[in-house]
Design a protein around this motif. Sequence first.
Motif: not given
Length: 127
Positions: A64-76, A54-62
Amino acid sequence: ELDRGGSPAKAGLALEDGWRHKDDWTWRVQVWGIRHRLLGVSPLEQGEGPGLSLKVNKFPPDFVKDKNRDAAKVFQKDDVIVGVDDRKDVRSESELLAYLMQKKAGGTAEFSILRGGKPQKVTLTIP
């Protein structure tokens, strides 16, 4: 048994092997929030092959309040998720989300990823 014009008739349904794995519910709008909350990413792109890819293409826009914010530190962007917690039964995004939904808040999942083609392990805390 069915009623066909007042006469009983037998009916059966033959399902091919693996029919449950062909059910992909991740396209539904209701899944967006689940994906954002657990993985902190937008829809994942399914790769080729029999295993998880599964390829990570993008992250939710800012907004979007209910999101796992640590994911942007873990996934690229362009990371490819190829495994989670060394499980062999997780082969699709829907199976990955179903597995993560069973974890308790504060628990972790160890992901095997390919980053720039090189294998790596990363850990994500489940909110």
